[in-house]
Design an enzyme around this catalytic site. Sequence first.
Site, PDB file in Angstrom:
ATOM      1  N   HIS A  32      13.925   0.265  -6.428  1.00  0.00           N
ATOM      2  CA  HIS A  32      14.859  -0.859  -6.231  1.00  0.00           C
ATOM      3  C   HIS A  32      14.635  -1.491  -4.860  1.00  0.00           C
ATOM      4  O   HIS A  32      14.688  -2.710  -4.715  1.00  0.00           O
ATOM      5  CB  HIS A  32      16.312  -0.358  -6.299  1.00  0.00           C
ATOM      6  CG  HIS A  32      16.723   0.165  -7.640  1.00  0.00           C
ATOM      7  ND1 HIS A  32      17.043   1.487  -7.851  1.00  0.00           N
ATOM      8  CD2 HIS A  32      16.883  -0.462  -8.829  1.00  0.00           C
ATOM      9  CE1 HIS A  32      17.381   1.652  -9.113  1.00  0.00           C
ATOM     10  NE2 HIS A  32      17.292   0.495  -9.737  1.00  0.00           N
ATOM     11  N   GLN A  56      24.244  -2.265 -23.198  1.00  0.00           N
ATOM     12  CA  GLN A  56      22.846  -1.899 -23.419  1.00  0.00           C
ATOM     13  C   GLN A  56      22.648  -0.405 -23.665  1.00  0.00           C
ATOM     14  O   GLN A  56      21.524   0.059 -23.813  1.00  0.00           O
ATOM     15  CB  GLN A  56      21.979  -2.383 -22.263  1.00  0.00           C
ATOM     16  CG  GLN A  56      22.172  -1.653 -20.944  1.00  0.00           C
ATOM     17  CD  GLN A  56      21.416  -2.348 -19.819  1.00  0.00           C
ATOM     18  OE1 GLN A  56      21.819  -3.406 -19.355  1.00  0.00           O
ATOM     19  NE2 GLN A  56      20.302  -1.767 -19.384  1.00  0.00           N
ATOM     20  N   LYS A 145       8.046  -1.414 -14.403  1.00  0.00           N
ATOM     21  CA  LYS A 145       8.155  -0.159 -15.162  1.00  0.00           C
ATOM     22  C   LYS A 145       8.784  -0.412 -16.536  1.00  0.00           C
ATOM     23  O   LYS A 145       8.305   0.072 -17.542  1.00  0.00           O
ATOM     24  CB  LYS A 145       8.995   0.871 -14.386  1.00  0.00           C
ATOM     25  CG  LYS A 145       9.154   2.169 -15.176  1.00  0.00           C
ATOM     26  CD  LYS A 145       9.811   3.238 -14.343  1.00  0.00           C
ATOM     27  CE  LYS A 145      11.303   3.087 -14.310  1.00  0.00           C
ATOM     28  NZ  LYS A 145      11.966   3.540 -15.554  1.00  0.00           N
ATOM     29  N   GLN A 149      11.404  -4.798 -21.187  1.00  0.00           N
ATOM     30  CA  GLN A 149      12.554  -5.546 -20.653  1.00  0.00           C
ATOM     31  C   GLN A 149      12.070  -6.808 -19.934  1.00  0.00           C
ATOM     32  O   GLN A 149      12.615  -7.895 -20.108  1.00  0.00           O
ATOM     33  CB  GLN A 149      13.345  -4.659 -19.691  1.00  0.00           C
ATOM     34  CG  GLN A 149      14.356  -5.412 -18.839  1.00  0.00           C
ATOM     35  CD  GLN A 149      15.253  -4.496 -18.037  1.00  0.00           C
ATOM     36  OE1 GLN A 149      16.119  -3.845 -18.584  1.00  0.00           O
ATOM     37  NE2 GLN A 149      15.053  -4.427 -16.733  1.00  0.00           N
ATOM     38  N   SER A 182      16.188   6.114 -11.781  1.00  0.00           N
ATOM     39  CA  SER A 182      17.505   6.691 -11.473  1.00  0.00           C
ATOM     40  C   SER A 182      17.730   7.971 -12.276  1.00  0.00           C
ATOM     41  O   SER A 182      18.555   8.800 -11.928  1.00  0.00           O
ATOM     42  CB  SER A 182      18.609   5.685 -11.801  1.00  0.00           C
ATOM     43  OG  SER A 182      18.364   4.491 -11.109  1.00  0.00           O
ATOM     44  N   ARG A 183      16.991   8.103 -13.377  1.00  0.00           N
ATOM     45  CA  ARG A 183      17.185   9.278 -14.240  1.00  0.00           C
ATOM     46  C   ARG A 183      16.413  10.501 -13.755  1.00  0.00           C
ATOM     47  O   ARG A 183      16.656  11.601 -14.246  1.00  0.00           O
ATOM     48  CB  ARG A 183      16.765   8.949 -15.679  1.00  0.00           C
ATOM     49  CG  ARG A 183      17.646   7.889 -16.332  1.00  0.00           C
ATOM     50  CD  ARG A 183      17.097   7.521 -17.695  1.00  0.00           C
ATOM     51  NE  ARG A 183      17.656   6.271 -18.190  1.00  0.00           N
ATOM     52  CZ  ARG A 183      18.756   6.167 -18.899  1.00  0.00           C
ATOM     53  NH1 ARG A 183      19.437   7.239 -19.218  1.00  0.00           N
ATOM     54  NH2 ARG A 183      19.188   4.996 -19.316  1.00  0.00           N
TER      55      ARG A 183
HETATM   56  O1  PAF Z   1      16.816  -2.624 -15.435  1.00  0.00           O
HETATM   57  C1  PAF Z   1      18.042  -2.466 -15.285  1.00  0.00           C
HETATM   58  O2  PAF Z   1      18.502  -1.757 -14.378  1.00  0.00           O
HETATM   59  C2  PAF Z   1      18.999  -3.130 -16.250  1.00  0.00           C
HETATM   60  O3  PAF Z   1      18.502  -3.141 -17.544  1.00  0.00           O
HETATM   61  C3  PAF Z   1      19.435  -4.555 -15.807  1.00  0.00           C
HETATM   62  C4  PAF Z   1      18.241  -5.511 -15.776  1.00  0.00           C
HETATM   63  C5  PAF Z   1      20.060  -4.474 -14.433  1.00  0.00           C
HETATM   64  C6  PAF Z   1      20.456  -5.120 -16.795  1.00  0.00           C
HETATM   65  O4  PAF Z   1      21.592  -4.317 -16.880  1.00  0.00           O
END
Ligand code: PAF
Length: 282
Positions: A32, A56, A145, A149, A182-183
Amino acid sequence: MRVARSLKELESALPDGRRVVVMTMGALHDGHLALVRRARESGGHVIVTIFVNPLQFTDPTDLQRYPRTLEADCTLLASEAVDVVFAPEVEDMYPDGDPIVTVSAGRIGKVFEGLHRPGHFDGVLTVVLKLFNLTKADVALFGEKDAQQLIAIRTMARDLALPVEIVSVPTVREADGLAMSSRNRFLSREERETALVLSGALMEARRRAESGEKPDAMLAAGYAVLAQAQGLILDYFDVIDPVSAEAVSTDYRGDVVIVVAARVGKTRLIDSMPATIQGDPE
Ligand code: PAF
């Protein structure tokens, strides 16, 4: 740094001028921070959103278990000279429960990650679009990664003519190759060791691509690496087109993304790697 905890607070905290947005679900790590630093370099005001988006998550236990570390996240972001953090509550983002009108990821939402998590990408796109609107984003950065998405978000921006520039940022890895996530904090020492085959398989497949081998041979080499791990449940491992997210044909040449997802113990991990399959198309 201003921290807005509601839509109303965001309205008054939003800076004028170019707004560069990094969307996260918190539990921040170096991956991040790479996005945040890249945002800072690109000029303009940096806004980071932190929101664990229930839309989600297909598994309620996964949603419940997702790490929430807002205070530590804000401390990190303050040291990165972020201008605004937007961390709303679920009740504020979805005051009437799940929204009636949502975004559909179409066929991108039905393959690979979407096949294993039905509705996941519709939930992602719905919140991303809402966050684009709330933050009035001019530019938004996303990590490579989560390759599918990224493809879904780029396709939404293109198909719906969204006035936002999408920038992708390479995956940050630990020294041994494990993609930051994060996991990862859920992995025991043994599980973490097992998880290394994911990046190992991607690197082996990419190496094969660079020496001109075809997708089938890339995958066979990657599967051999994955087979070295015990206790890993593979969801998918494939070579996809970086625009359509479809699996490429066996004689494909050119740019691809190699994608993988697996469960290690109770933790589901995904990873991906861009590659170029060398050689002339047949
Ligand atoms: O990648 C993520 O952390 C999430 O899918 C996002 C893009 C913040 C949407 O909730």
